[in-house]
Design a protein around this motif. Structure first.
Motif, PDB file in Angstrom:
ATOM      1  N   GLY A 147     -16.706  54.899 -44.100  1.00  0.00           N
ATOM      2  CA  GLY A 147     -18.130  55.025 -44.361  1.00  0.00           C
ATOM      3  C   GLY A 147     -18.982  55.275 -43.133  1.00  0.00           C
ATOM      4  N   GLY A 148     -18.371  55.273 -41.981  1.00  0.00           N
ATOM      5  CA  GLY A 148     -19.144  55.528 -40.770  1.00  0.00           C
ATOM      6  C   GLY A 148     -19.591  56.979 -40.678  1.00  0.00           C
ATOM      7  N   GLY A 149     -20.448  57.249 -39.714  1.00  0.00           N
ATOM      8  CA  GLY A 149     -20.936  58.603 -39.541  1.00  0.00           C
ATOM      9  C   GLY A 149     -22.105  58.636 -38.589  1.00  0.00           C
ATOM     10  N   ARG A 169     -18.073  44.723 -34.548  1.00  0.00           N
ATOM     11  CA  ARG A 169     -18.326  46.024 -33.952  1.00  0.00           C
ATOM     12  C   ARG A 169     -18.101  45.959 -32.456  1.00  0.00           C
ATOM     13  NH1 ARG A 169     -24.927  46.481 -34.761  1.00  0.00           N
ATOM     14  NH2 ARG A 169     -25.534  44.938 -33.173  1.00  0.00           N
ATOM     15  N   GLN A 170     -17.784  47.115 -31.917  1.00  0.00           N
ATOM     16  CA  GLN A 170     -17.593  47.214 -30.479  1.00  0.00           C
ATOM     17  C   GLN A 170     -18.229  48.501 -29.987  1.00  0.00           C
ATOM     18  OE1 GLN A 170     -13.532  46.808 -29.121  1.00  0.00           O
ATOM     19  NE2 GLN A 170     -14.221  46.247 -27.082  1.00  0.00           N
ATOM     20  N   ALA A 171     -19.236  48.329 -29.157  1.00  0.00           N
ATOM     21  CA  ALA A 171     -19.919  49.469 -28.556  1.00  0.00           C
ATOM     22  C   ALA A 171     -19.203  49.860 -27.263  1.00  0.00           C
ATOM     23  CB  ALA A 171     -21.370  49.108 -28.284  1.00  0.00           C
ATOM     24  N   PRO A 172     -19.365  51.084 -26.820  1.00  0.00           N
ATOM     25  CA  PRO A 172     -18.713  51.521 -25.591  1.00  0.00           C
ATOM     26  C   PRO A 172     -19.062  50.627 -24.411  1.00  0.00           C
ATOM     27  CG  PRO A 172     -19.622  53.399 -26.754  1.00  0.00           C
ATOM     28  CD  PRO A 172     -20.112  52.178 -27.465  1.00  0.00           C
ATOM     29  N   GLY A 173     -18.049  50.149 -23.736  1.00  0.00           N
ATOM     30  CA  GLY A 173     -18.269  49.322 -22.566  1.00  0.00           C
ATOM     31  C   GLY A 173     -18.662  47.886 -22.847  1.00  0.00           C
ATOM     32  N   LYS A 174     -18.659  47.508 -24.119  1.00  0.00           N
ATOM     33  CA  LYS A 174     -19.054  46.145 -24.477  1.00  0.00           C
ATOM     34  C   LYS A 174     -17.933  45.432 -25.200  1.00  0.00           C
ATOM     35  CE  LYS A 174     -24.034  46.981 -24.718  1.00  0.00           C
ATOM     36  NZ  LYS A 174     -25.274  46.779 -25.540  1.00  0.00           N
ATOM     37  N   VAL A 193     -18.064  51.180 -32.930  1.00  0.00           N
ATOM     38  CA  VAL A 193     -16.971  51.244 -33.897  1.00  0.00           C
ATOM     39  C   VAL A 193     -16.996  49.933 -34.673  1.00  0.00           C
ATOM     40  CG1 VAL A 193     -14.483  51.411 -34.246  1.00  0.00           C
ATOM     41  CG2 VAL A 193     -15.599  52.750 -32.433  1.00  0.00           C
ATOM     42  N   TYR A 194     -17.016  50.043 -35.968  1.00  0.00           N
ATOM     43  CA  TYR A 194     -17.083  48.872 -36.838  1.00  0.00           C
ATOM     44  C   TYR A 194     -15.712  48.591 -37.441  1.00  0.00           C
ATOM     45  CZ  TYR A 194     -22.152  48.723 -36.531  1.00  0.00           C
ATOM     46  OH  TYR A 194     -23.442  48.588 -36.066  1.00  0.00           O
ATOM     47  N   TYR A 195     -15.347  47.313 -37.398  1.00  0.00           N
ATOM     48  CA  TYR A 195     -14.058  46.873 -37.901  1.00  0.00           C
ATOM     49  C   TYR A 195     -14.239  45.808 -38.971  1.00  0.00           C
ATOM     50  CZ  TYR A 195     -12.399  48.799 -33.439  1.00  0.00           C
ATOM     51  OH  TYR A 195     -12.137  49.608 -32.359  1.00  0.00           O
ATOM     52  N   CYS A 196     -13.379  45.810 -39.954  1.00  0.00           N
ATOM     53  CA  CYS A 196     -13.309  44.684 -40.871  1.00  0.00           C
ATOM     54  C   CYS A 196     -12.030  43.918 -40.579  1.00  0.00           C
ATOM     55  CB  CYS A 196     -13.364  45.122 -42.329  1.00  0.00           C
ATOM     56  SG  CYS A 196     -12.071  46.271 -42.845  1.00  0.00           S
ATOM     57  N   ALA A 197     -12.077  42.639 -40.880  1.00  0.00           N
ATOM     58  CA  ALA A 197     -10.935  41.793 -40.567  1.00  0.00           C
ATOM     59  C   ALA A 197     -10.865  40.629 -41.540  1.00  0.00           C
ATOM     60  CB  ALA A 197     -11.027  41.273 -39.134  1.00  0.00           C
ATOM     61  N   THR A 198      -9.669  40.124 -41.724  1.00  0.00           N
ATOM     62  CA  THR A 198      -9.477  38.960 -42.574  1.00  0.00           C
ATOM     63  C   THR A 198      -8.349  38.112 -42.032  1.00  0.00           C
ATOM     64  OG1 THR A 198      -9.221  38.224 -44.872  1.00  0.00           O
ATOM     65  CG2 THR A 198      -7.841  40.060 -44.168  1.00  0.00           C
ATOM     66  N   GLY A 199      -8.233  36.930 -42.564  1.00  0.00           N
ATOM     67  CA  GLY A 199      -7.172  36.036 -42.102  1.00  0.00           C
ATOM     68  C   GLY A 199      -6.692  35.192 -43.251  1.00  0.00           C
ATOM     69  N   THR A 200      -6.538  33.919 -42.997  1.00  0.00           N
ATOM     70  CA  THR A 200      -6.062  33.017 -44.046  1.00  0.00           C
ATOM     71  C   THR A 200      -7.087  31.963 -44.413  1.00  0.00           C
ATOM     72  OG1 THR A 200      -4.999  31.623 -42.382  1.00  0.00           O
ATOM     73  CG2 THR A 200      -3.651  33.355 -43.385  1.00  0.00           C
ATOM     74  N   GLN A 253      -8.703  49.730 -38.925  1.00  0.00           N
ATOM     75  CA  GLN A 253      -8.626  50.634 -37.786  1.00  0.00           C
ATOM     76  C   GLN A 253      -9.990  50.960 -37.195  1.00  0.00           C
ATOM     77  OE1 GLN A 253      -8.917  51.621 -40.759  1.00  0.00           O
ATOM     78  NE2 GLN A 253     -10.109  53.499 -40.758  1.00  0.00           N
ATOM     79  N   GLY A 254     -11.042  50.630 -37.876  1.00  0.00           N
ATOM     80  CA  GLY A 254     -12.379  50.884 -37.372  1.00  0.00           C
ATOM     81  C   GLY A 254     -12.966  52.188 -37.868  1.00  0.00           C
ATOM     82  N   THR A 255     -14.277  52.194 -37.997  1.00  0.00           N
ATOM     83  CA  THR A 255     -15.005  53.400 -38.392  1.00  0.00           C
ATOM     84  C   THR A 255     -16.217  53.526 -37.474  1.00  0.00           C
ATOM     85  OG1 THR A 255     -16.022  54.594 -40.255  1.00  0.00           O
ATOM     86  CG2 THR A 255     -16.340  52.198 -40.186  1.00  0.00           C
ATOM     87  N   LEU A 256     -16.453  54.729 -36.972  1.00  0.00           N
ATOM     88  CA  LEU A 256     -17.490  54.937 -35.965  1.00  0.00           C
ATOM     89  C   LEU A 256     -18.851  55.157 -36.613  1.00  0.00           C
ATOM     90  CD1 LEU A 256     -18.372  55.445 -33.015  1.00  0.00           C
ATOM     91  CD2 LEU A 256     -17.727  57.843 -33.365  1.00  0.00           C
ATOM     92  N   VAL A 257     -19.812  54.398 -36.156  1.00  0.00           N
ATOM     93  CA  VAL A 257     -21.204  54.564 -36.565  1.00  0.00           C
ATOM     94  C   VAL A 257     -21.993  55.003 -35.346  1.00  0.00           C
ATOM     95  CG1 VAL A 257     -23.279  53.389 -37.381  1.00  0.00           C
ATOM     96  CG2 VAL A 257     -21.052  52.867 -38.418  1.00  0.00           C
TER      97      VAL A 257
END
Length: 130
Positions: A7-9, A37-42, A91-98, A122-126
């Motif tokens: 869904g990124g774009g 999310r992870q921005a460049p350099g952050k 880059v936005y990531y979703c994650a889950t655990g237990t 795997q992440g989607t770029l916004v």
């Protein structure tokens, strides 16, 4: 379990996007899901989390009031993003655990324990242009 974020774009400032996180391989509805999310350099940062039953929601201060997390428990979790700003570019990531509750991952406290999230998409770029 495998997660896939989509869904990124590219969107102009003030615009909206809806991200989706799809899961396969396990009972997705039984566990809390987070968006990061992870921005460049952050460093990667927590954006939002929804509990397994959907009754507990958490947002970072930077997106509170603009982003909405939801889930349909049919193996998808969504992040509706409105009033987007250039600083939301990442880059936005979703994650889950237990864990069943977001609080178990530190949401609502001083730190989010990302290491407890065992499964990551795997992440989607916004990209938000000014």
């Amino acid at each position: 379990v495998q997660l896939q974020a989509s869904g990124g774009g590219l969107v102009q400032a003030g615009g909206s996007l809806r991200l989706s996180c799809a899961a396969s391989g396990r009972a997705f509805s039984r566990f809390a899901v987070g968006w990061f999310r992870q921005a460049p350099g952050k460093e990667r940062e927590g954006v939002s989390c929804i509990s397994a039953h959907g009754g507990s929601l958490y947002y970072s201060d930077s997106v509170q009031g603009r982003f909405t997390i939801s889930r349909d428990n049919a193996k998808k979790v969504y992040l509706q993003m409105t009033s987007l700003k250039p600083e939301d570019t990442a880059v936005y990531y979703c994650a889950t655990g237990t864990g069943f509750y977001c609080s178990g991952y530190g949401w609502g406290g001083s730190s989010i324990y990302m290491e407890l999230y065992k499964y990551w998409g795997q992440g989607t770029l916004v990209t938000v242009s000014s």
